[in-house]
Structure formats: structure tokens, C-alpha cells
Motif scaffolding. Structure first.
Motif, PDB file in Angstrom:
ATOM      1  N   GLY A  15       0.781  -1.235   0.000  1.00  0.00           N
ATOM      2  CA  GLY A  15       0.000   0.000   0.000  1.00  0.00           C
ATOM      3  C   GLY A  15       0.811   1.282   0.000  1.00  0.00           C
ATOM      4  O   GLY A  15       0.278   2.344  -0.264  1.00  0.00           O
ATOM      5  N   ARG A  16       2.108   1.166   0.275  1.00  0.00           N
ATOM      6  CA  ARG A  16       2.982   2.354   0.358  1.00  0.00           C
ATOM      7  C   ARG A  16       2.358   3.442   1.238  1.00  0.00           C
ATOM      8  O   ARG A  16       2.344   4.635   0.876  1.00  0.00           O
ATOM      9  CB  ARG A  16       3.254   2.928  -1.026  1.00  0.00           C
ATOM     10  N   LEU A  17       1.800   3.028   2.370  1.00  0.00           N
ATOM     11  CA  LEU A  17       1.140   3.986   3.259  1.00  0.00           C
ATOM     12  C   LEU A  17       2.176   4.744   4.087  1.00  0.00           C
ATOM     13  O   LEU A  17       3.229   4.202   4.431  1.00  0.00           O
ATOM     14  CB  LEU A  17       0.187   3.236   4.196  1.00  0.00           C
ATOM     15  N   ASP A  18       1.825   5.969   4.402  1.00  0.00           N
ATOM     16  CA  ASP A  18       2.668   6.737   5.321  1.00  0.00           C
ATOM     17  C   ASP A  18       2.437   6.251   6.757  1.00  0.00           C
ATOM     18  O   ASP A  18       3.282   6.424   7.619  1.00  0.00           O
ATOM     19  CB  ASP A  18       2.327   8.235   5.243  1.00  0.00           C
ATOM     20  N   ALA A  19       1.259   5.679   6.981  1.00  0.00           N
ATOM     21  CA  ALA A  19       0.881   5.252   8.338  1.00  0.00           C
ATOM     22  C   ALA A  19       1.152   3.754   8.517  1.00  0.00           C
ATOM     23  O   ALA A  19       1.387   3.030   7.549  1.00  0.00           O
ATOM     24  CB  ALA A  19      -0.603   5.544   8.564  1.00  0.00           C
ATOM     25  N   ASP A  20       1.087   3.306   9.762  1.00  0.00           N
ATOM     26  CA  ASP A  20       1.281   1.894  10.099  1.00  0.00           C
ATOM     27  C   ASP A  20      -0.013   1.134   9.801  1.00  0.00           C
ATOM     28  O   ASP A  20      -1.033   1.372  10.446  1.00  0.00           O
ATOM     29  CB  ASP A  20       1.670   1.796  11.581  1.00  0.00           C
ATOM     30  N   ALA A  21       0.045   0.219   8.827  1.00  0.00           N
ATOM     31  CA  ALA A  21      -1.173  -0.476   8.386  1.00  0.00           C
ATOM     32  C   ALA A  21      -1.785  -1.315   9.501  1.00  0.00           C
ATOM     33  O   ALA A  21      -2.992  -1.549   9.511  1.00  0.00           O
ATOM     34  CB  ALA A  21      -0.866  -1.358   7.175  1.00  0.00           C
ATOM     35  N   SER A  22      -0.973  -1.752  10.465  1.00  0.00           N
ATOM     36  CA  SER A  22      -1.513  -2.611  11.520  1.00  0.00           C
ATOM     37  C   SER A  22      -2.291  -1.800  12.555  1.00  0.00           C
ATOM     38  O   SER A  22      -3.114  -2.350  13.289  1.00  0.00           O
ATOM     39  CB  SER A  22      -0.385  -3.394  12.196  1.00  0.00           C
ATOM     40  N   ALA A  23      -2.050  -0.485  12.595  1.00  0.00           N
ATOM     41  CA  ALA A  23      -2.697   0.346  13.609  1.00  0.00           C
ATOM     42  C   ALA A  23      -3.774   1.266  13.028  1.00  0.00           C
ATOM     43  O   ALA A  23      -4.471   1.958  13.764  1.00  0.00           O
ATOM     44  CB  ALA A  23      -1.643   1.197  14.322  1.00  0.00           C
ATOM     45  N   LEU A  24      -3.898   1.254  11.719  1.00  0.00           N
ATOM     46  CA  LEU A  24      -4.800   2.189  11.046  1.00  0.00           C
ATOM     47  C   LEU A  24      -6.264   1.871  11.380  1.00  0.00           C
ATOM     48  O   LEU A  24      -6.650   0.705  11.430  1.00  0.00           O
ATOM     49  CB  LEU A  24      -4.585   2.051   9.535  1.00  0.00           C
ATOM     50  N   ASP A  25      -7.070   2.928  11.575  1.00  0.00           N
ATOM     51  CA  ASP A  25      -8.499   2.723  11.794  1.00  0.00           C
ATOM     52  C   ASP A  25      -9.098   2.055  10.555  1.00  0.00           C
ATOM     53  O   ASP A  25      -8.713   2.352   9.424  1.00  0.00           O
ATOM     54  CB  ASP A  25      -9.173   4.087  12.036  1.00  0.00           C
TER      55      ASP A  25
END
Lengths: 81, 304
Positions: A15-25
């Protein structure tokens, strides 16, 4: 592993997310979190491989991949019953 | 009065019979007559008159560009089927003889070539983006370029060429700046083309992205209204031909090439392109194969 957990793992990898995918709402906007159009394609292809499903054309749209919850709805609707 | 019925074969035959195009034997690769080129040159000049006060920086590139540049932009992820990567021969004299023996025997010889550092330019704007790298002035930047582009899509449709020219304008700035610029140019382009008495309309469009992932990218692009085209019937009324496109890339190229707005934020870019061969063909279809017979109002715009 739950469906949601597996989706989080795929998002972390593709996903190339800036956020942590395991903690994302679950309802957080993944595009806002940095997922590009190309990254969303990689997420889609990885979901197809991981869940042994095929996204039909009418689900290949932005809203289907915009959050963990939306992805889970789509995966659930496509998974073998 | 259209030159022919809206029919690909009839229009192709008309262009050929009037000596306007010279078929090469390969689909989508044509030669053009002096009359055809006169229309291309005149239309390009009309566009430049329209943009005269915009202060675009003019820049010229050859029809090849660094392969590394194409690789950085993600073009191969989106359009591998359209790309042209230049290959050449790197071997010994003996190996060259073996290559030629393959050719004369009618056998494949591409495996005896190696990749060069260049590709055929996929869009005129590509070599321009690296020149925007750094921090933009407050008003952003604007460049223009005319060049040859290559798209590997051989077709019998006379309007679908593998090598053709685009006059492009390329804008970098804040999101508001580039979107306002793109929307303004859409209206200007429609005005110019209507002055040429072409039955144009604009529509939301998508690029021909490759594969299933590409269908998703295309839907994304349409949902976000990132691409508009100007369409005109040339070989079909039901499926009109795109002769201009207006593209907002958001921060895609700016991120790749390090283009920042004056406030330090990552910039946005947009570009617009006029497909010069297609516009010439649209004019031939709309007004006939002899420009000397075109309506005076149309000739006045092209040859003031």
C-alpha cells in the motif's frame, strides 16, 4: 489470521502507506494515508492472490479500496461461500 | 461538407488518392505531402498565436529520450504495450555476420541485439519535467515543446499513428494554479477548433492503461476527472477521434523529479497536447482534401 488482519498485512506490503497499516483505523481513508493509484493496483492484485478471488470490473473503482472496511466488504462478497 | 462518409477505409483512401499521405507499408507509419505539412504548420502557428502572451519557455528535444527517465516515471507500469525501447547491436564482426544470416534466412534476430540507453519519446512533455526540478517561482512555470512521439499501436485506422507530433504546453505550480490553467486552456482550445469549423466537443477521458490493473487506473482517472479530451468525428460519428488532451497529473511527476511550489510543498503538474496529424486529418475530413477550397473563415484562422 482474520480477513482484516490479512488485509492489513497486504496493505503494509503493497500500500505504500505513510501510516502503520496494523494500527490504522478500519475506516481511515487509505488514499489520504498515502496510497497511490499504482499502489492500489498492487493491493488489488495481492488481494486476488491471497484470497484466491477475482475482482470483477464493476469493483475496480476507487471507493472499493478506500479503507480497510471497504476492502473487507469486497473480499467477503467475492470469497467462496 | 465532409470529405468522405465517416468511414476509416474511405477516408484513408481519400488521403492517399489526393497525395496527402504516403503509406510506408507499416500500419500507422506514414509520409506526408507538402500540403499536409502546410496544414500542420499553420495550425501549430495558430496555437502559438493564441498562447503568445503566456510567456511559455520554448524547449526542443529529439524524438528519443533517456531510458532512465522513462523508467523513473512509471511509464512501463502503465503502458508497456505502447513503449518503444531502442535496441542495437553490441557484438563482434562475426556475430554481426550471424545476425545478418538470420535476417536473410527469415529467422528472428532480436535476441542478438542489446538494449541502448534511449527510448522513443512516449509523450512530448516527458523530457520537460526534469527541467522543472527544484523550487518554482510563485507564479509556477510554463513550457512548450513540439516533438515526435511513438506509441506502439499499429492499426488500420488512418488517424491512429505510431509516430506523430504533438504541440504541448506543460505547467507546474500549485494544484489551484495548474487546474485553473488546464480548465482555461480547454475553453481556449475549443474556441480555436470551433473557429476552424470543426464539430468538436470535450469529454472526460482515460489513458489506455495496460491490463486489469490498468482498468482500475482508468476508472480512478475518470472518477477524479484528471483527463479531458477534445473529440471530433473523423472516421466515425459514434466514436469520434481525440485531437487534444488535457491532463492533470496531481503530484506524480513532481514527486519523481523533485518539483516544489514556492511554499516548499510538492508541486502539481498538468499538460495539454494538440495531436497535429489528427487535427490536420480532422480538417481534411470536415472541409475537403484541398485546403485552397476550405471556407474563407477557416483559411483566415490558419493563414491570417
Amino acid at each position: 489470521m482474520s480477513t482484516t488482519q490479512r488485509i492489513r498485512t497486504i496493505l503494509a506490503e503493497h500500500g505504500r502507506l505513510d501510516a502503520d497499516a496494523s494500527a490504522l483505523d478500519e475506516n481511515a481513508d487509505l488514499y489520504q494515508a498515502g496510497m497511490t493509484s499504482h499502489a492500489s493496483v498492487n493491493v488489488m492484485l495481492a488481494l486476488e492472490g491471497a484470497f484466491d478471488i477475482e475482482f470483477p470490473d464493476h469493483l475496480l473503482k476507487r471507493s472499493v479500496f478506500e479503507s480497510i472496511a471497504a476492502i473487507r466488504d469486497a473480499v467477503d462478497s467475492l470469497a467462496p461461500q | 461538407m465532409p470529405a468522405t462518409a465517416y468511414d476509416a477505409a474511405a477516408f484513408a483512401e481519400g488521403l492517399r488518392r489526393h497525395g496527402l499521405v504516403v503509406p510506408s507499408g507499416v500500419r500507422g507509419v506514414i509520409g506526408r505531402s507538402a500540403v499536409f505539412e502546410g496544414v500542420v504548420t499553420a495550425f501549430d502557428a495558430a496555437v502559438r498565436r493564441l498562447a503568445r502572451d503566456d510567456g511559455a519557455e520554448e524547449v526542443h528535444f529529439p524524438p528519443t529520450l533517456p531510458r532512465a527517465l522513462v523508467e523513473r516515471t512509471g511509464y512501463m507500469e502503465s503502458f508497456p504495450q505502447l513503449a518503444g525501447a531502442v535496441h542495437s547491436f553490441f557484438g563482434s564482426e562475426l556475430e554481426a555476420r550471424a545476425l545478418c544470416a538470420c535476417i536473410h534466412a527469415g529467422e528472428p534476430w532480436s535476441d542478438r541485439l542489446g538494449m541502448t540507453d534511449v527510448m522513443l519519446t512516449p509523450a512530448v512533455c516527458y523530457p520537460v519535467y526534469p527541467t522543472f526540478a527544484g523550487t518554482l517561482p510563485h507564479e509556477g512555470r510554463l513550457a512548450t515543446s513540439l516533438g515526435w512521439v511513438f506509441r506502439h499501436e499499429p492499426s488500420d485506422e488512418p488517424t491512429r499513428l505510431q509516430s506523430f507530433r504533438m504541440r504541448e504546453y506543460i505547467r507546474a505550480g500549485t494544484p489551484d494554479q495548474v487546474v485553473a490553467w488546464r480548465n482555461d486552456w480547454l475553453e481556449r482550445a475549443l474556441g480555436l477548433l470551433r473557429a476552424l469549423e470543426l464539430p468538436v466537443r470535450s469529454d472526460i477521458a482515460n489513458d489506455p492503461f495496460f491490463g486489469k490493473g490498468g482498468r482500475m487506473l482508468a476508472v480512478n482517472q475518470r472518477e477524479q476527472q484528471l483527463k479531458f479530451e477534445v473529440l471530433v468525428p473523423v472516421i466515425s460519428e459514434e466514436a469520434p477521434t481525440a485531437i487534444c488532451s488535457f491532463n492533470w497529473h496531481q503530484d506524480k511527476f513532481a514527486t519523481v523529479f523533485g518539483i516544489h511550489a514556492a511554499d516548499g510543498a510538492i508541486a502539481n503538474t498538468a499538460c495539454l497536447g494538440f495531436g497535429l496529424e489528427r487535427i490536420a486529418m480532422a480538417l481534411f475530413q470536415a472541409h475537403g482534401f484541398d485546403p485552397a477550397q476550405w471556407p474563407a473563415a477557416v483559411r483566415d484562422v490558419l493563414w491570417p
